[in-house]
Write an enzyme that holds these catalytic residues in place. Structure first.
Site, mmCIF file in Angstrom:
data_model
loop_
_atom_site.group_PDB
_atom_site.id
_atom_site.type_symbol
_atom_site.label_atom_id
_atom_site.label_comp_id
_atom_site.label_asym_id
_atom_site.label_seq_id
_atom_site.Cartn_x
_atom_site.Cartn_y
_atom_site.Cartn_z
ATOM 1 N N LEU A 266 -0.125 18.430 -16.632
ATOM 2 C CA LEU A 266 -0.547 19.601 -15.856
ATOM 3 C C LEU A 266 -1.003 20.707 -16.804
ATOM 4 C CD1 LEU A 266 -0.657 19.691 -12.766
ATOM 5 C CD2 LEU A 266 1.355 21.140 -12.823
ATOM 6 N N GLY A 267 -1.879 20.348 -17.717
ATOM 7 C CA GLY A 267 -2.495 21.347 -18.590
ATOM 8 C C GLY A 267 -3.672 21.992 -17.886
ATOM 9 N N SER B 142 4.961 15.584 -16.143
ATOM 10 C CA SER B 142 4.599 16.293 -17.364
ATOM 11 C C SER B 142 5.755 16.093 -18.327
ATOM 12 C CB SER B 142 4.413 17.766 -16.983
ATOM 13 O OG SER B 142 3.811 18.489 -17.978
ATOM 14 N N ARG B 143 5.522 16.368 -19.622
ATOM 15 C CA ARG B 143 6.614 16.225 -20.592
ATOM 16 C C ARG B 143 7.830 17.027 -20.161
ATOM 17 N NH1 ARG B 143 2.981 17.086 -25.839
ATOM 18 N NH2 ARG B 143 2.230 18.594 -24.307
ATOM 19 N N GLY C 102 -8.928 10.863 -18.656
ATOM 20 C CA GLY C 102 -8.272 11.176 -19.923
ATOM 21 C C GLY C 102 -8.931 10.396 -21.044
ATOM 22 N N ARG C 103 -8.204 9.356 -21.506
ATOM 23 C CA ARG C 103 -8.737 8.491 -22.540
ATOM 24 C C ARG C 103 -8.482 7.047 -22.117
ATOM 25 N NH1 ARG C 103 -11.381 12.032 -23.934
ATOM 26 N NH2 ARG C 103 -11.406 13.216 -25.875
ATOM 27 N N ASP D 2 -13.658 7.033 -15.917
ATOM 28 C CA ASP D 2 -14.689 7.639 -16.762
ATOM 29 C C ASP D 2 -14.513 7.221 -18.215
ATOM 30 O OD1 ASP D 2 -15.488 10.863 -18.114
ATOM 31 O OD2 ASP D 2 -16.910 9.397 -17.309
ATOM 32 N N GLU E 207 -14.878 1.844 -25.505
ATOM 33 C CA GLU E 207 -16.214 2.312 -25.134
ATOM 34 C C GLU E 207 -17.222 1.974 -26.236
ATOM 35 O OE1 GLU E 207 -14.088 6.105 -22.977
ATOM 36 O OE2 GLU E 207 -15.826 6.505 -24.226
ATOM 37 N N HIS F 273 -18.243 7.768 -19.620
ATOM 38 C CA HIS F 273 -17.630 8.919 -20.287
ATOM 39 C C HIS F 273 -18.495 10.174 -20.172
ATOM 40 C CE1 HIS F 273 -14.606 10.142 -23.654
ATOM 41 N NE2 HIS F 273 -14.859 11.127 -22.842
#
Lengths: 313, 332
Positions: free
Chosen positions: A152-153, A174-175, A231-232, A256, A261, A279
């Site tokens: 939740l950044g 979240s952390r 994200g990644r 995405d 990639e 991406h």
């Protein structure tokens, strides 16, 4: 500053290249046939590296550049930069936060709508010439669906704000729990996945979050659940995801990013409950220009001994 | 086939009769669950008789008709239904009903406007994001295996900060506006009349709205006034970067002129769920990457259809028990 060597590790933006060339001695790493020889020759003039989400500055590169002072990333993600090594050597690191938050969040919602309402599949259907009147295929309603956000950044919060306008109840993992946030917190990703309809990956990629979406999470999300990854790629155990989608154990996905990639598992190409994007999270003219300006601004600030605009290290 | 009524279940002959000329989507999907358990459906489409003869023979005492875009209620049809007091459509749109004639004869009309607003608005926003961010086009790019071969895809355009003109601020338009605000868009609108309680700037003509907007979302009904309201002049005012999204009715846009503008690059793109002559779509659009096409189904979700069915049943029940209708169309 024209004598300052700046190494751009891969092509990313021609405006950025053009502007860097005006100010610095720009080296385009991807055009160099013999990279080791090139580095040996130019290592003492390279004082800055410009990377992005594909390539940055790993320990190996940092070691061969004794005069490296700053790594400026054309991304907000820092997973391609060895931050510990940079800290150790006193190398500054900058990224491009905030300017791309809106675009990535917009795309996350766009992916949700495209997957649930089958927008890409509809477009293919009409273009195929197969549309006949009386063809009533129902799609899945988006308004009111439960949206679970991992991370939740800035980006996670922006996704939440948009989803709320569609009356989606928001929950998150979240952390640490954020007591000032009114959304429901789950202390584990599996629990979050079990309690939402759409799961969004919006956290940064670190050792802890590598493969945070694994078989257990996918099973908890289930045959009606949808995964959205802005994200990644390595956030997701990709082979597990592919088999879950092919076997319909997972309802759908909007992706995405991918583990390798630009390679995308071909088994996904024939599925209609997916949207696959190359991406493009921050891929608008406006935002890439703003990102480029931040990279240029950070480098200029550094070499003029002024405070960095968006330092990470 | 002529023994139409004798073929009906004896039980159902006590139920109130509702004429259906052609089955609307809700009937095709949900008949057993909702409608025919409570009403006797007089199914004109199952007869081999020409429609006017069927109506003359069998529909003389029919008080209610359930219609759809596929079976318009024209003055001619109304003339063949001397006992008609109620026209129900399971759609939001009422352009297939001769409202003037209904009003003249005191025939009530109900539609299903409210139940589709969320789904319609969701799809409108989805189509706008798709066009601006090239979602469908980029998805095609990936599925065609082009990413490793041709590299990064072309850049799209940022949604945040865009000025979006909403044409028609009824149920659909308001729902679209509320969503767009969360993306940081500036919402502007044109409507038949200005709405004082609404925070968005009002433009008295579509042309003025287009000139001041980056995108237009068409959310109004199709009437004599709005037919071909979006024409070449309006599209040119919207401009080369402009995007138009239509979730209302195809005929609100002069389709031929819009296609020309798109092909010539005079506007930036389009997201279209409706067309002038469905299911026919101008083939010139198939070659364009800045166009996203949908087969008139922005409201096709199970929830919308169940809600629409329930509203049809609710209106019929109210009518047959002389209670106030749930969703009457108010003549303006």
């Amino acid at each position: 500053m024209e004598s300052i060597g700046v190494l751009m590790v891969c092509p990313m933006n021609s405006y950025l290249e053009h502007e860097l060339e005006k100010r610095f001695n720009l080296f385009r790493f991807w055009t160099v046939p013999e990279k080791s020889a090139f580095l040996a020759t130019n290592k003492n003039s390279i004082r800055a590296v410009v990377g992005n989400s594909s390539a940055g500055a790993d320990a190996e590169l940092i070691e061969v550049l004794p005069k490296l002072e700053i790594v400026a990333s054309f991304s907000v993600g820092l997973d391609k930069i060895d931050l510990a090594k940079c800290k150790e050597k006193g190398i500054r690191v900058t990224n491009t936060p905030d300017v791309l938050t809106d675009d990535v969040a917009d795309l996350a919602i766009g992916l949700m709508l495209a997957v649930l309402r089958k927008l890409c599949e509809s477009d293919r259907y009409v273009r195929s010439g197969k549309w006949k009147k009386g063809d009533y295929r129902l799609t899945t309603k988006f308004t009111g669906k439960k949206v679970g956000i991992i991370g939740l950044g800035r980006i996670g919060m922006a996704v939440a704000k948009r989803a709320e306008a569609f009356s989606c109840p928001i929950s998150y993992y979240s952390r640490t729990e954020k007591p000032e946030i009114k959304y429901k917190y789950y202390p584990g990703v599996v629990e979050l996945a079990a309690n939402c309809d759409i799961l969004v990956v919006a956290c940064s990629l670190t050792e802890e979050t590598l493969h945070i979406i694994n078989r257990e999470v996918i099973d908890a999300l289930g045959p009606k659940g949808v995964l959205i990854n802005v994200g990644r790629g390595p956030h997701v155990d990709e082979p597990e995801l592919v088999s879950a989608l092919v076997e319909r154990r997972l309802g759908g996905a909007g992706l995405d990013v991918f583990e390798h990639e630009p390679e995308v598992p071909e088994e996904l190409f024939g599925l209609d409950n997916l949207v696959l994007l190359p991406h493009v999270g921050s891929g608008t003219v406006e935002t890439r220009q703003a990102m480029a300006d931040l990279v240029i601004g950070n480098l200029e600030a550094h070499f003029l001994n002024k405070p960095l605009l968006t330092p990470v290290v | 086939m002529e023994n139409h009524q004798e073929r009906s279940d004896h039980r159902s002959q006590d139920l109130p009769q509702v004429l259906v000329i052609k089955p609307p989507p809700v009937l095709t999907l949900f008949e057993d669950k909702f409608i025919s358990s409570k009403f006797q459906l007089l199914k004109a489409w199952e007869s081999t008789l020409p429609l006017d003869q069927f109506l003359t023979n069998y529909a003389g005492s029919v008080r209610a008709v359930l219609c759809s875009g596929a079976s318009p209620i024209t003055a001619d049809i109304i003339r063949l239904l001397p006992s008609l007091q109620l026209v129900i459509t399971a759609s939001a749109g009422v352009n297939h009903i001769d409202l003037t004639e209904c009003r003249r004869l005191g025939i009530a009309v109900t539609n299903a406007a409210g139940v589709f607003s969320d789904d319609g608005a969701d799809a409108a926003v989805g189509l706008l994001i798709d066009v601006l961010r090239k979602v469908s086009a980029a998805d095609r790019y990936v599925r065609n295996g082009l990413w490793p071969v041709k590299g990064d895809y072309a850049l799209g355009s940022k949604l945040g900060g865009k000025r979006v003109g909403v044409v028609g601020l009824g149920g659909f338009g308001s729902a679209v506006a509320k969503r767009l605000e969360a993306f940081g868009c500036t919402v502007l609108y044109n409507s038949r009349t200005q709405k004082p309680s609404v925070p968005y700037p009002f433009y008295s003509t579509v042309l003025e709205l287009a000139a001041d907007s980056d995108s237009l979302i068409i959310c109004c009904g199709l009437t004599a006034e709005t037919r071909h309201m979006i024409n070449r002049e309006v599209l040119l005012a919207l401009g080369k970067q402009g995007v138009i999204v239509n979730i209302a009715r195809g005929a609100i846009i002069n389709e031929k002129e819009m296609v020309e503008c798109l092909v010539r690059g005079e506007i930036g793109g389009a997201g279209l769920d409706v067309f002038e002559n469905e299911p026919n779509v101008p083939e010139e659009l198939f070659g364009l990457d800045n166009v996203v096409l949908s087969p008139h189904r922005v409201v096709f979700t199970p929830e919308s259809f169940v809600a629409a069915s329930e509203l049809v049943v609710g209106n019929l029940e109210a009518f047959f028990s002389n209670k106030p209708l749930l969703s009457p169309v108010i003549y303006e």
